[in-house]
Design an enzyme around this catalytic site. Sequence first.
Site, PDB file in Angstrom:
ATOM      1  N   GLU A  59       0.831  -1.212   0.000  1.00 52.31           N
ATOM      2  CA  GLU A  59       0.000   0.000   0.000  1.00 52.31           C
ATOM      3  C   GLU A  59       0.865   1.261   0.000  1.00 52.31           C
ATOM      4  O   GLU A  59       0.626   2.193  -0.782  1.00 52.31           O
ATOM      5  CB  GLU A  59      -0.925   0.019   1.228  1.00 52.31           C
ATOM      6  N   ASN A  80       1.287   3.842  -3.187  1.00 57.66           N
ATOM      7  CA  ASN A  80       0.943   5.263  -3.076  1.00 57.66           C
ATOM      8  C   ASN A  80       2.069   6.152  -3.602  1.00 57.66           C
ATOM      9  O   ASN A  80       1.815   7.141  -4.304  1.00 57.66           O
ATOM     10  CB  ASN A  80       0.641   5.624  -1.620  1.00 57.66           C
ATOM     11  N   ARG A 123      -8.710   3.621  -8.191  1.00 55.29           N
ATOM     12  CA  ARG A 123      -8.325   3.508  -6.780  1.00 55.29           C
ATOM     13  C   ARG A 123      -9.590   3.527  -5.929  1.00 55.29           C
ATOM     14  O   ARG A 123     -10.629   4.007  -6.380  1.00 55.29           O
ATOM     15  CB  ARG A 123      -7.395   4.656  -6.365  1.00 55.29           C
TER      16      ARG A 123
HETATM   17  N1  LIG Z   1       2.965   9.183  -1.171  1.00 58.44           N
HETATM   18  C1  LIG Z   1       1.942   9.998  -1.491  1.00 58.44           C
HETATM   19  N2  LIG Z   1       2.162  11.168  -2.165  1.00 58.44           N
HETATM   20  C2  LIG Z   1       1.140  11.985  -2.494  1.00 58.44           C
HETATM   21  N3  LIG Z   1      -0.148  11.756  -2.185  1.00 58.44           N
HETATM   22  C3  LIG Z   1      -0.443  10.634  -1.520  1.00 58.44           C
HETATM   23  C4  LIG Z   1       0.571   9.693  -1.136  1.00 58.44           C
HETATM   24  N4  LIG Z   1      -0.030   8.673  -0.467  1.00 58.44           N
HETATM   25  C5  LIG Z   1      -1.328   8.952  -0.441  1.00 58.44           C
HETATM   26  N5  LIG Z   1      -1.602  10.129  -1.064  1.00 58.44           N
HETATM   27  C6  LIG Z   1      -2.935  10.769  -1.170  1.00 58.44           C
HETATM   28  O1  LIG Z   1      -3.796  10.201  -0.192  1.00 58.44           O
HETATM   29  C7  LIG Z   1      -4.958   9.646  -0.827  1.00 58.44           C
HETATM   30  C8  LIG Z   1      -5.437   8.436  -0.047  1.00 58.44           C
HETATM   31  O2  LIG Z   1      -4.486   7.359  -0.123  1.00 58.44           O
HETATM   32  P1  LIG Z   1      -5.004   5.852   0.060  1.00 58.44           P
HETATM   33  O3  LIG Z   1      -3.856   4.938  -0.134  1.00 58.44           O
HETATM   34  O4  LIG Z   1      -5.767   5.760   1.329  1.00 58.44           O
HETATM   35  O5  LIG Z   1      -6.075   5.691  -1.128  1.00 58.44           O
HETATM   36  P2  LIG Z   1      -5.784   5.584  -2.689  1.00 58.44           P
HETATM   37  O6  LIG Z   1      -4.350   5.318  -2.950  1.00 58.44           O
HETATM   38  O7  LIG Z   1      -6.377   6.800  -3.341  1.00 58.44           O
HETATM   39  O8  LIG Z   1      -6.648   4.295  -3.103  1.00 58.44           O
HETATM   40  P3  LIG Z   1      -6.247   2.761  -2.798  1.00 58.44           P
HETATM   41  O9  LIG Z   1      -5.052   2.763  -1.896  1.00 58.44           O
HETATM   42  O10 LIG Z   1      -7.458   2.181  -2.138  1.00 58.44           O
HETATM   43  O11 LIG Z   1      -5.982   2.152  -4.109  1.00 58.44           O
HETATM   44  C9  LIG Z   1      -4.540   9.382  -2.252  1.00 58.44           C
HETATM   45  O12 LIG Z   1      -5.631   9.346  -3.135  1.00 58.44           O
HETATM   46  C10 LIG Z   1      -3.609  10.569  -2.515  1.00 58.44           C
HETATM   47  O13 LIG Z   1      -4.355  11.731  -2.798  1.00 58.44           O
HETATM   48 MG   LIG Z   2      -3.331   3.839  -1.948  1.00 57.76          MG
END
Ligand SMILES: Nc1ncnc2c1ncn2[C@@H]1O[C@H](COP(=O)(O)OP(=O)(O)OP(=O)(O)O)[C@@H](O)[C@H]1O
Ligand SMILES: [Mg+2]
Lengths: 101, 148
Positions: free
Chosen positions: B50, B54, B108
């Site tokens: 995860e 990200n 996502r």
């Molecule tokens: N390393 C990162 N750099 C920039 N933005 C991030 C990063 N990690 C998370 N985010 C932001 O936080 C949001 C939520 O992250 P999360 O992992 O909970 O959900 P997601 O990645 O959108 O979906 P999923 O993990 O369920 O596929 C992301 O949509 C993004 O906007």
């Molecule tokens: Mg994610």
Amino acid sequence: MEFGITTKERSMTITLRGELDHHAARGTMQEIERAVEAALPLQLVLDFSGVTFMDSSGIAVVLRAQRRMQALGGAAELQGTPAQAKKVFEAAGIHRLISIR
Amino acid sequence: MKRKPSNYIALDFLSRSVNEGFARTAVAAFAAQMDPTLDELGDIKTAVSEAVTNAIVHAYPDSLGKISLRASIFEENLLEIVVRDWGCGIADVEQAREPLYTTGGAERSGMGFTIMESFMDALQVRSKPGRGTVVTMKRRIAMRSNGR
Ligand SMILES: Nc1ncnc2c1ncn2[C@@H]1O[C@H](COP(=O)(O)OP(=O)(O)OP(=O)(O)O)[C@@H](O)[C@H]1O
Ligand SMILES: [Mg+2]
């Protein structure tokens, strides 16, 4: 990711084998959509027994397949889901949206 | 002052999606010395996947950048994992950690942070827009006196 597709009447089973992560997700979505478009089934069973790893990328794949099936007036379900993938679905509450066995 | 780890690994890699599997497998192989159960290993792999995904998907949306991963073992079988990127950063970390919050569109689900939180004992997210993000996760591996 490897796929096996069998169709019997209006029921289609797609067997997934491999690791369902972000790297594999887009290809998996396309494979499922292509198979569904070709046969227009009313029931789609995603057989997860060969999925050796899954993260949140798999959630979007499953929910998209389910939406596609609902648009066709049908339904999707999961079978053979290993403990690791099941835990991911449950942590995200997905077991309340689709039948996961 | 923080105690020194008894062991650690550090990896730098490019934000190519093919490295997602490499990163989680590397941490699982390192964690094997803590004698985890298969369930514990699955939790660790999922959380690493995860955080790394990200960084690949969100931190560097239209480019390739550096991701650094460190896994450390501390006293009492405590595993700490740090995933760092130098990408776009997160303006509102609290909002980003909310279940279902995503900027990633239909591919996502916005559940990544929720999964990291529920699979690990502790999750810390530090971020600065334009500077990058550091995700720190901790998990205590149960000590087993007799073999399994
Ligand atoms: N390393 C990162 N750099 C920039 N933005 C991030 C990063 N990690 C998370 N985010 C932001 O936080 C949001 C939520 O992250 P999360 O992992 O909970 O959900 P997601 O990645 O959108 O979906 P999923 O993990 O369920 O596929 C992301 O949509 C993004 O906007
Ligand atoms: Mg994610």
